[in-house]
Design a protein around this motif. Structure first.
Motif, mmCIF file in Angstrom:
data_model
loop_
_atom_site.group_PDB
_atom_site.id
_atom_site.type_symbol
_atom_site.label_atom_id
_atom_site.label_comp_id
_atom_site.label_asym_id
_atom_site.label_seq_id
_atom_site.Cartn_x
_atom_site.Cartn_y
_atom_site.Cartn_z
ATOM 1 N N SER A 248 0.837 -1.214 0.000
ATOM 2 C CA SER A 248 0.000 0.000 0.000
ATOM 3 C C SER A 248 0.865 1.254 0.000
ATOM 4 O O SER A 248 0.579 2.217 -0.725
ATOM 5 N N GLU B 183 10.333 3.397 6.162
ATOM 6 C CA GLU B 183 10.057 1.978 6.410
ATOM 7 C C GLU B 183 10.917 1.477 7.566
ATOM 8 O O GLU B 183 12.134 1.617 7.560
ATOM 9 N N ARG C 50 11.528 -1.677 8.555
ATOM 10 C CA ARG C 50 12.371 -2.854 8.290
ATOM 11 C C ARG C 50 13.524 -2.503 7.351
ATOM 12 O O ARG C 50 13.574 -1.400 6.802
ATOM 13 N N ARG D 286 4.211 -7.385 4.356
ATOM 14 C CA ARG D 286 3.665 -8.737 4.448
ATOM 15 C C ARG D 286 3.706 -9.481 3.099
ATOM 16 O O ARG D 286 3.101 -10.528 2.943
ATOM 17 N N SER E 64 0.304 -15.347 -1.133
ATOM 18 C CA SER E 64 0.646 -16.228 -2.258
ATOM 19 C C SER E 64 -0.277 -16.060 -3.451
ATOM 20 O O SER E 64 0.116 -16.342 -4.572
ATOM 21 N N TRP E 65 -1.524 -15.674 -3.198
ATOM 22 C CA TRP E 65 -2.510 -15.688 -4.288
ATOM 23 C C TRP E 65 -2.949 -14.281 -4.691
ATOM 24 O O TRP E 65 -2.982 -13.365 -3.865
ATOM 25 N N VAL F 75 8.935 5.217 12.369
ATOM 26 C CA VAL F 75 8.257 6.455 12.785
ATOM 27 C C VAL F 75 7.710 6.260 14.194
ATOM 28 O O VAL F 75 7.153 5.208 14.522
ATOM 29 N N GLY G 283 7.368 -0.006 16.655
ATOM 30 C CA GLY G 283 6.388 0.321 15.623
ATOM 31 C C GLY G 283 5.289 1.267 16.082
ATOM 32 O O GLY G 283 4.603 1.874 15.265
ATOM 33 N N GLU H 224 -4.421 -2.853 3.968
ATOM 34 C CA GLU H 224 -5.473 -3.856 3.760
ATOM 35 C C GLU H 224 -6.682 -3.673 4.662
ATOM 36 O O GLU H 224 -7.771 -4.108 4.345
ATOM 37 N N GLY I 185 -8.248 -7.117 3.524
ATOM 38 C CA GLY I 185 -7.350 -8.194 3.955
ATOM 39 C C GLY I 185 -6.403 -8.667 2.866
ATOM 40 O O GLY I 185 -5.476 -9.410 3.138
ATOM 41 N N VAL J 86 -3.931 -8.376 -0.806
ATOM 42 C CA VAL J 86 -2.892 -7.552 -1.434
ATOM 43 C C VAL J 86 -3.531 -6.495 -2.335
ATOM 44 O O VAL J 86 -3.173 -5.314 -2.286
HETATM 45 C C1 LIG Z 1 0.796 -15.557 5.857
HETATM 46 C C2 LIG Z 1 0.005 -14.574 5.035
HETATM 47 C C3 LIG Z 1 -0.673 -15.016 3.908
HETATM 48 C C4 LIG Z 1 -1.403 -14.130 3.143
HETATM 49 N N1 LIG Z 1 -2.002 -14.571 1.995
HETATM 50 C C5 LIG Z 1 -2.568 -13.701 1.154
HETATM 51 C C6 LIG Z 1 -2.960 -14.107 -0.154
HETATM 52 O O1 LIG Z 1 -2.746 -15.247 -0.557
HETATM 53 N N2 LIG Z 1 -3.535 -13.170 -0.957
HETATM 54 C C7 LIG Z 1 -3.753 -11.886 -0.562
HETATM 55 O O2 LIG Z 1 -4.294 -11.104 -1.341
HETATM 56 N N3 LIG Z 1 -3.350 -11.464 0.669
HETATM 57 C C8 LIG Z 1 -2.747 -12.341 1.519
HETATM 58 N N4 LIG Z 1 -2.236 -11.895 2.709
HETATM 59 C C9 LIG Z 1 -2.468 -10.499 3.114
HETATM 60 C C10 LIG Z 1 -1.520 -9.531 2.409
HETATM 61 O O3 LIG Z 1 -0.203 -9.993 2.515
HETATM 62 C C11 LIG Z 1 -1.666 -8.162 3.069
HETATM 63 O O4 LIG Z 1 -3.025 -7.764 3.019
HETATM 64 C C12 LIG Z 1 -0.861 -7.054 2.373
HETATM 65 O O5 LIG Z 1 0.416 -7.476 1.999
HETATM 66 C C13 LIG Z 1 -0.808 -5.868 3.336
HETATM 67 O O6 LIG Z 1 -0.121 -4.790 2.770
HETATM 68 P P1 LIG Z 1 -0.059 -3.402 3.566
HETATM 69 O O7 LIG Z 1 0.702 -2.465 2.725
HETATM 70 O O8 LIG Z 1 -1.423 -3.027 4.002
HETATM 71 O O9 LIG Z 1 0.732 -3.731 4.923
HETATM 72 P P2 LIG Z 1 2.236 -4.205 5.167
HETATM 73 O O10 LIG Z 1 2.688 -5.054 4.042
HETATM 74 O O11 LIG Z 1 2.286 -4.795 6.513
HETATM 75 O O12 LIG Z 1 3.069 -2.849 5.127
HETATM 76 C C14 LIG Z 1 3.173 -2.002 6.241
HETATM 77 C C15 LIG Z 1 4.617 -1.609 6.425
HETATM 78 O O13 LIG Z 1 4.709 -0.702 7.523
HETATM 79 C C16 LIG Z 1 5.938 -0.936 8.185
HETATM 80 N N5 LIG Z 1 5.871 -0.350 9.529
HETATM 81 C C17 LIG Z 1 5.199 -0.800 10.610
HETATM 82 N N6 LIG Z 1 5.335 0.061 11.638
HETATM 83 C C18 LIG Z 1 6.118 1.080 11.195
HETATM 84 C C19 LIG Z 1 6.592 2.291 11.773
HETATM 85 N N7 LIG Z 1 6.286 2.649 12.999
HETATM 86 N N8 LIG Z 1 7.391 3.102 11.025
HETATM 87 C C20 LIG Z 1 7.695 2.780 9.747
HETATM 88 N N9 LIG Z 1 7.259 1.645 9.137
HETATM 89 C C21 LIG Z 1 6.462 0.822 9.858
HETATM 90 C C22 LIG Z 1 6.071 -2.443 8.161
HETATM 91 O O14 LIG Z 1 7.392 -2.849 8.365
HETATM 92 C C23 LIG Z 1 5.531 -2.774 6.761
HETATM 93 O O15 LIG Z 1 6.564 -2.860 5.808
HETATM 94 C C24 LIG Z 1 -1.479 -12.762 3.501
HETATM 95 C C25 LIG Z 1 -0.786 -12.304 4.626
HETATM 96 C C26 LIG Z 1 -0.047 -13.192 5.382
HETATM 97 C C27 LIG Z 1 0.736 -12.676 6.562
#
Ligand SMILES: Cc1cc2nc3c(=O)[nH]c(=O)nc-3n(C[C@H](O)[C@H](O)[C@H](O)COP(=O)(O)OP(=O)(O)OC[C@H]3O[C@@H](n4cnc5c(N)ncnc54)[C@H](O)[C@@H]3O)c2cc1C
Length: 509
Positions: A14, A34, A36, A42, A59-60, A217, A262, A471, A479, A481
């Protein structure tokens, strides 16, 4: 004080999408902070045995009829996009004692499963005031009300088959809300090979100097004209807009006073609407375990196998003899307590992906839900993981027509050439529940939850200058990607619009 038009917090999909869209729209002054030391959040592709790689996060591509990210991918030349395969073929389902129970014309469990989901849906459609209960209770209610129309075997096996839903929601049947159970699939699921290609593609559409890794942050102050974002090391960014994309699980800690990794301190604190909405939302812990073998010595005909949790032996008699629903729920609840701490591996439904079918990689990927995920992710090493899963793994291989015993060879010492046994080279597991910047997998609903409240309160925002993406902030693709990706697109469009599409404004900074 460093001045930027926009600060994006988090470089998950996102955050990356927000920044890449902002750049494409002409923004010249943005930073992505970021915590990490890698991008993707995720989305995480990890290396394994023999140079194979696995997605330990998503994965999907789900909902491929409407999934904007998927549709963007298929519009790209093949060499620029991540490969994928549609893998929704019929699932092998087996029980420890009975063996295969899928496609059994007498039991017709697939048809019953559909009826159960419809039964669940109807109870909430018919009357809005029906109390939300956990999924376990709904299953028991179905068995109780329909017992004269079900065979003994159907009563015995349906509850465990119904637990397949746990691997969607990442929480177990006793925690899952019945009201939020349904998943309205909008098209087939495509298994991605691998998500790192997508993370790299979206990430490379951002000027690399915008992305600051290992930068957590810790504070957002919106009391002045500009929003001030402070990092843990004390760097300060003054900006017009900040887009907060940290996971829901981490954002929840902003409501509590205790410091932790975090956690972001909001000044003024998060609005009361957001605080209230957090009471009606939870977070799940889908987990994965990858079993890597030397060669594939099992059938490649099917890509999906579900191993059922043990069914209660006298469940049929209890259902048939029950005088009322409440006492039946209570009895069956006691019969189905988890015992995983003693290494009992048959209390949970486990969903396996047979990678060999579509990719030739001789590995099985297991998906599990909480509370098993937290237990497995805390195990210290491969030996313990093997000890726990060995009985089930043996049965899964049998279900895939491989009856030879497993040879464990983590040290890569076995001269296994020429033997027909499956040689297990490596086991990998997710660690999301222990990961300080994830604390689990994705948003989930417990009885009484309403995910809309959080989505609405976050998109109505703290102030119009503090934006939220991720998400947990979107209904279409919640929930997932593509939901997270879409929320980044949404926020970039909002900001671009407000800043006059970066015309003269960007030059003045
Ligand atoms: C095991 C597993 C299986 C999944 N399977 C699927 C699937 O098959 N299909 C699907 O569509 N979705 C799936 N998902 C869900 C999908 O991975 C997530 O919905 C999506 O990747 C979330 O993206 P995001 O950008 O919202 O959050 P994130 O990817 O979590 O990004 C948030 C970022 O913020 C950073 N962060 C946190 N706190 C701080 C801070 N204080 N300062 C700076 N940075 C910070 C984190 O390090 C992270 O990099 C799965 C998730 C998991 C864990």
């Amino acid at each position: 004080m460093i001045e930027k038009q926009v600060v994006v917090i988090g470089a998950g999909i996102s955050g990356l999408k927000t920044a890449s869209e902002l750049y494409a729209k002409g923004c010249k002054s943005c930073v992505v902070l970021e915590a990490r030391d890698r991008i993707g959040g995720r989305l995480y592709t990890a290396p394994g045995y023999n140079n194979n790689k696995y997605d330990l996060g998503a994965s999907w591509h789900h909902d491929t009829l409407v999934n904007g990210l998927f549709l963007e991918e298929v519009g790209l030349p093949k060499e620029e996009r991540a490969a994928f395969v549609f893998d929704d073929d019929a699932m092998i389902v087996f029980d420890k004692e009975r063996g295969r129970v899928d496609q059994d014309p007498e039991m017709a469990l697939e048809v019953l499963m559909e009826e159960l989901l419809k039964f669940n849906q109807l109870q909430y459609f018919e009357d809005l005031d029906v109390k939300d209960v956990n999924y376990f209770e709904t299953i028991v209610k179905y068995l109780y009300e329909r017992r004269d129309l079900l065979t003994d075997e159907q009563i015995q096996y349906l509850p465990q088959v119904a637990r397949f839903m746990e691997s969607w929601h990442g929480i177990d049947w006793k925690t899952q809300s019945s009201k939020c159970l349904e998943i309205a699939h909008q098209g087939r699921n495509a298994f991605v090979l691998n998500y790192d290609t997508i993370v790299k593609r979206v990430g490379s559409a951002i000027p690399q100097e915008w992305i600051k890794m290992e930068t957590e942050v810790s504070e957002i102050d919106s009391e002045g004209k500009k929003v001030v974002v402070t990092t843990k090391t004390g760097e300060k960014y003054a900006c017009d807009y900040v887009v907060v994309t940290i996971p829901q699980s981490i954002l929840a800690h902003s409501l509590k006073p205790e410091p932790r990794k975090g956690r972001i301190e909001f000044n003024p604190p998060l609005a009361s609407g957001i605080q209230d909405a957090f009471k009606k939302t939870h977070y799940g812990s889908l987990g994965k375990v990858v079993f890597e073998f030397k060669d594939c010595c099992w059938s490649r005909k099917r890509s999906r196998v579900l191993s059922l949790g043990s069914s209660t032996p006298d469940i049929t008699a209890k259902v048939r003899d029950a005088d009322d629903l409440a006492s039946l729920v209570e009895k069956l609840n006691l019969d189905t307590q988890y015992n995983f701490k003693n290494g009992e591996s048959w209390d949970f439904p486990l969903f396996f992906v047979n990678l060999a079918k579509h990719t030739d990689i001789p590995s099985l990927i297991l998906l599990m839900a909480d509370p098993l995920t937290a237990y497995i992710e805390s195990l210290p090493d491969k030996e313990k993981l093997y000890e726990y899963f060995e009985p089930i793994l043996t049965k899964v291989l049998q279900a895939l027509d491989c009856t030879e015993p497993i040879v464990k060879d983590f040290d890569d010492k076995s001269t296994s050439d020429g033997i027909s046994s499956p040689v297990l080279k490596n086991i990998m597991t997710t660690k999301w529940t222990l990961d300080e910047y994830a604390l689990g997998a994705y948003s989930a609903c417990e009885p009484g939850d309403d995910p809309m409240d959080l989505i609405l309160s976050l998109t109505n925002n703290q102030t119009s200058k503090i934006r939220f993406a991720g998400e947990h902030t979107i209904m279409d693709g919640a929930g997932c990607v593509y939901g997270a990706w879409g929320s980044g697109k949404r926020e970039a469009a909002f900001i671009a619009d407000k800043l006059g599409n970066f015309g003269s404004h960007s030059k003045t900074l």
